[in-house]
Design a protein around this motif. Structure first.
Motif, short mmCIF file in Angstrom:
data_model
loop_
_atom_site.label_atom_id
_atom_site.label_comp_id
_atom_site.label_asym_id
_atom_site.label_seq_id
_atom_site.Cartn_x
_atom_site.Cartn_y
_atom_site.Cartn_z
N ALA A 217 0.86 -1.18 0.00
CA ALA A 217 0.00 0.00 0.00
C ALA A 217 0.90 1.24 0.00
CB ALA A 217 -0.88 0.00 1.24
N PRO A 218 0.53 2.27 -0.74
CA PRO A 218 1.38 3.46 -0.77
C PRO A 218 1.54 4.12 0.60
CG PRO A 218 -0.67 3.84 -1.96
CD PRO A 218 -0.66 2.40 -1.55
N VAL A 219 0.53 4.02 1.44
CA VAL A 219 0.61 4.59 2.78
C VAL A 219 -0.11 3.66 3.76
CG1 VAL A 219 0.78 7.01 2.06
CG2 VAL A 219 -1.46 5.98 2.38
N THR B 180 8.58 8.72 3.49
CA THR B 180 9.00 9.21 2.17
C THR B 180 10.51 9.28 2.02
OG1 THR B 180 8.76 11.50 2.92
CG2 THR B 180 6.89 10.54 1.75
N ASP B 181 11.25 9.42 3.12
CA ASP B 181 12.71 9.50 3.04
C ASP B 181 13.38 8.12 2.97
OD1 ASP B 181 12.20 8.70 5.67
OD2 ASP B 181 13.66 10.07 6.56
N PHE B 182 12.60 7.04 3.04
CA PHE B 182 13.19 5.69 2.99
C PHE B 182 13.78 5.42 1.61
CE2 PHE B 182 12.53 1.37 1.41
CZ PHE B 182 13.50 0.72 2.16
N HIS B 183 14.99 4.84 1.59
CA HIS B 183 15.61 4.46 0.32
C HIS B 183 16.57 3.29 0.53
CE1 HIS B 183 18.51 7.17 2.24
NE2 HIS B 183 19.43 6.48 1.60
N SER B 184 16.71 2.52 -0.54
CA SER B 184 17.70 1.46 -0.59
C SER B 184 18.14 1.34 -2.03
CB SER B 184 17.14 0.13 -0.08
OG SER B 184 18.18 -0.82 0.06
N ASP B 185 19.21 0.64 -2.26
CA ASP B 185 19.72 0.46 -3.62
C ASP B 185 19.00 -0.73 -4.23
OD1 ASP B 185 21.13 0.20 -5.93
OD2 ASP B 185 23.07 0.55 -4.98
N GLN C 133 10.79 -1.00 -4.07
CA GLN C 133 11.01 0.42 -4.37
C GLN C 133 11.26 1.20 -3.08
OE1 GLN C 133 7.25 1.32 -6.16
NE2 GLN C 133 6.19 1.53 -4.21
N SER C 134 11.84 2.37 -3.26
CA SER C 134 12.05 3.29 -2.15
C SER C 134 10.80 4.15 -1.98
CB SER C 134 13.26 4.19 -2.46
OG SER C 134 14.44 3.43 -2.50
N GLY C 135 10.76 4.92 -0.90
CA GLY C 135 9.68 5.86 -0.68
C GLY C 135 8.61 5.35 0.27
#
Length: 147
Positions: A28-30, A71-76, A112-114
């Motif tokens: 889910a997006p949120v 929203t600041d979550f990220h991974s490669d 995905q990130s975000g």
């Protein structure tokens, strides 16, 4: 020479993550509306993989718990999908499983990130970390201590 062999082994292990082991869990997006934040964490990179950002363990009005990536979550994600686990430490998932299978709970898969949310089957109670894990290589890409 041992350093070269170790670097080669790590490269091969990480390249194994290019293959998706599990079909991604629908994300889910949120998180559901009206959630209450139970605990929070900041993702710290592991294994030389650039991962970071924040996440929350939230409880929805219906009582279900979710891992909410902000929203600041990220991974490669050049490596494909990552398994998301609740765990009792930031140690490698395979080591925690070997010690006691109850030390980890697989929550789902992300690609995905975000901002996104994964439902937890059961509860996050008793777990101290969220782990980003390359299931194919059995290697952690990041960990967030829950506070």
């Amino acid at each position: 020479m041992p350093a070269v062999l170790a670097a080669l082994a790590l490269t091969l292990a990480l390249s194994a993550c290019n293959k998706s082991v599990d079909a991604p869990t629908p994300v889910a997006p949120v998180a559901p509306a009206g959630t209450t934040t139970l605990r929070m964490g900041t993702v710290m990179a592991q294994g030389g993989v650039m991962s970071g950002g924040t996440l929350d363990i939230v409880k929805a009005p219906d009582g279900t718990e979710h891992i909410k990536f902000n929203t600041d979550f990220h991974s490669d994600f050049h490596t494909g999908s990552l398994g998301i686990y609740l765990a009792k430490s930031d140690d490698l998932i395979r080591n925690q499983r070997a010690s006691n299978p109850a030390n980890v709970l697989r929550v789902g898969t992300i690609t995905q990130s975000g901002a996104q949310s994964l439902p937890i089957t059961g509860t996050a109670t008793g777990f101290s970390h969220v782990i980003l894990h390359c299931d194919a290589a059995q290697y952690n890409f990041g960990a967030a201590a829950l506070k």
